[in-house]
Design an enzyme around this catalytic site. Structure first.
Site, PDB file in Angstrom:
ATOM      1  N   GLN A  82      40.257  39.708  31.602  1.00  0.00           N
ATOM      2  CA  GLN A  82      39.998  38.824  32.735  1.00  0.00           C
ATOM      3  C   GLN A  82      40.529  39.465  34.008  1.00  0.00           C
ATOM      4  O   GLN A  82      41.629  40.029  34.026  1.00  0.00           O
ATOM      5  CB  GLN A  82      40.686  37.478  32.523  1.00  0.00           C
ATOM      6  CG  GLN A  82      40.534  36.512  33.690  1.00  0.00           C
ATOM      7  CD  GLN A  82      41.375  35.271  33.512  1.00  0.00           C
ATOM      8  OE1 GLN A  82      41.818  34.962  32.404  1.00  0.00           O
ATOM      9  NE2 GLN A  82      41.593  34.554  34.589  1.00  0.00           N
ATOM     10  N   LYS A  83      39.747  39.417  35.076  1.00  0.00           N
ATOM     11  CA  LYS A  83      40.227  39.920  36.361  1.00  0.00           C
ATOM     12  C   LYS A  83      41.238  38.928  36.929  1.00  0.00           C
ATOM     13  O   LYS A  83      40.926  37.757  37.107  1.00  0.00           O
ATOM     14  CB  LYS A  83      39.071  40.115  37.343  1.00  0.00           C
ATOM     15  CG  LYS A  83      39.492  40.793  38.635  1.00  0.00           C
ATOM     16  CD  LYS A  83      38.300  40.983  39.565  1.00  0.00           C
ATOM     17  CE  LYS A  83      38.736  41.771  40.799  1.00  0.00           C
ATOM     18  NZ  LYS A  83      39.838  41.142  41.539  1.00  0.00           N
ATOM     19  N   LEU A  84      42.450  39.380  37.202  1.00  0.00           N
ATOM     20  CA  LEU A  84      43.513  38.510  37.692  1.00  0.00           C
ATOM     21  C   LEU A  84      43.546  38.518  39.218  1.00  0.00           C
ATOM     22  O   LEU A  84      43.386  39.566  39.847  1.00  0.00           O
ATOM     23  CB  LEU A  84      44.866  38.966  37.137  1.00  0.00           C
ATOM     24  CG  LEU A  84      45.001  38.934  35.612  1.00  0.00           C
ATOM     25  CD1 LEU A  84      46.355  39.483  35.194  1.00  0.00           C
ATOM     26  CD2 LEU A  84      44.803  37.523  35.085  1.00  0.00           C
ATOM     27  N   GLU A 142      37.416  34.665  38.318  1.00  0.00           N
ATOM     28  CA  GLU A 142      36.980  35.559  39.387  1.00  0.00           C
ATOM     29  C   GLU A 142      36.115  36.700  38.878  1.00  0.00           C
ATOM     30  O   GLU A 142      35.252  37.207  39.585  1.00  0.00           O
ATOM     31  CB  GLU A 142      38.201  36.144  40.113  1.00  0.00           C
ATOM     32  CG  GLU A 142      37.830  36.970  41.328  1.00  0.00           C
ATOM     33  CD  GLU A 142      39.035  37.576  42.011  1.00  0.00           C
ATOM     34  OE1 GLU A 142      38.832  38.336  42.962  1.00  0.00           O
ATOM     35  OE2 GLU A 142      40.164  37.301  41.593  1.00  0.00           O
ATOM     36  N   GLY A 143      36.305  37.115  37.636  1.00  0.00           N
ATOM     37  CA  GLY A 143      35.493  38.205  37.117  1.00  0.00           C
ATOM     38  C   GLY A 143      36.110  38.822  35.876  1.00  0.00           C
ATOM     39  O   GLY A 143      37.083  38.321  35.315  1.00  0.00           O
TER      40      GLY A 143
END
Length: 315
Positions: free
Chosen positions: A30-32, A166-167
């Site tokens: 997961q994009k943090l 978010e991505g």
């Protein structure tokens, strides 16, 4: 014995892709929404380096790392009571006053989430494939208690992160760590759309040009700033002042200053709320579009009053 790696180190970066890469050589995270940070632990001391090579150590006195000799790559984050990431709270932590730093470290403490191991003991691991580095990182985490990102080989999990956060970051398991290069990693963000009212414009660097447009949404009857859009072509920057002139009110607006804008002039030329623009964006938090927006088209068919905050997707 000197450490195998010393600051500053440029972090490995990701290429932007529109779709997730797939295959056995890929794994996903997961994009943090935080601050990228490389942590150098040497004995009982730790040094926190920002993505740009600056020393962040003094801003996060609450963070501690188990004694040893290792170098981590990861993300500084702040979470709310429900575990959601709060980037705006993280920005507040960069403060010049020591007393304020101490207070904020207790009120809104940060966490560090590690996703890579760049060195351990006397050995630099940059040339090792990510799969090997990750295995050693997981072993280190068991000994030290450092928090790890979740790494999954399941593309369905990656798609789920893409839908609700978010991505997603895709990483090649056989790739070495190349500082400063966009190799072995891909960044995929969810593209969202929204119609906004153009509140005003900010001059560009070249005289007689538009640098950015200020975007707003209605909160009840109140029109509030929500972000900006820039990156127009040179021709568009020169043409827009004449297009916007009939809407100018003779007043000016201003953005709230932050530690990231410094002394930059944040005033803009205010416009009557009559122009609607459709933009694309990746992420929104705290009722703001993060990272800027991308121009899609002007909406002559849209009533500005229809541009409301309930349409802003912060999921």
């Amino acid at each position: 014995m000197s450490p195998p790696l010393k600051p500053p180190i440029k972090p490995q970066l990701a290429l932007t892709r529109k779709e997730l890469p797939r295959g056995e050589e890929w794994a996903y995270e997961q994009k943090l929404d935080g601050f990228r940070a490389i942590v150098f632990v040497d004995g009982k001391s730790a040094y926190i380096q920002s993505r740009g090579g600056k020393d962040l150590t003094r801003y996060f006195p609450e963070l501690s790392f188990a004694p040893g000799r290792y170098v981590l790559d990861g993300e500084l984050v702040i979470r709310d009571s429900e575990g959601n990431l709060e980037f705006d709270a993280l920005q507040q932590r960069i403060h010049p006053a020591e007393s304020r730093i101490v207070l904020l470290s207790k009120e809104i403490p940060a966490d560090y989430v590690a996703f890579d191991l760049l060195a351990e003991e006397g050995e630099a691991l940059l040339d090792a494939p990510l799969g090997d580095r990750r295995a050693r990182l997981e072993a280190l985490a068991k000994r030290t208690g450092v928090e790890l990102s979740r790494l999954s080989a399941d593309p369905d999990q990656a798609e789920e992160w893409l839908r609700r956060t978010e991505g997603t970051i895709a990483k090649q398991l056989d790739a070495p760590y190349i500082p400063g290069k966009r190799k072995g990693m891909a960044k995929v963000k969810r593209e969202r759309e929204i119609d906004c009212v153009v509140l005003g414009w900010r001059p560009g660097k070249e005289e007689g040009t538009v640098g950015s447009l200020i975007l707003g949404l209605y909160d009840g009857e109140q029109l509030r700033p929500v972000g900006h859009i820039s990156g127009f072509s040179a021709a568009a920057k020169k043409a827009m002042p004449a297009m916007l002139a009939p809407l100018e009110t003779g007043e000016s607006g201003t953005a709230e200053p932050s530690r990231w804008t410094g002394g930059r002039d944040l005033d803009w030329v205010a416009l009557r709320p009559e122009l609607v623009i459709e933009v694309g964006y990746d992420h929104a938090a705290a009722r703001r579009i993060r990272h800027g927006a991308r121009f899609r088209r002007f909406r002559d068919d849209k009533d500005p009053k229809e541009c409301t905050f309930d349409l802003l997707d912060e999921g």
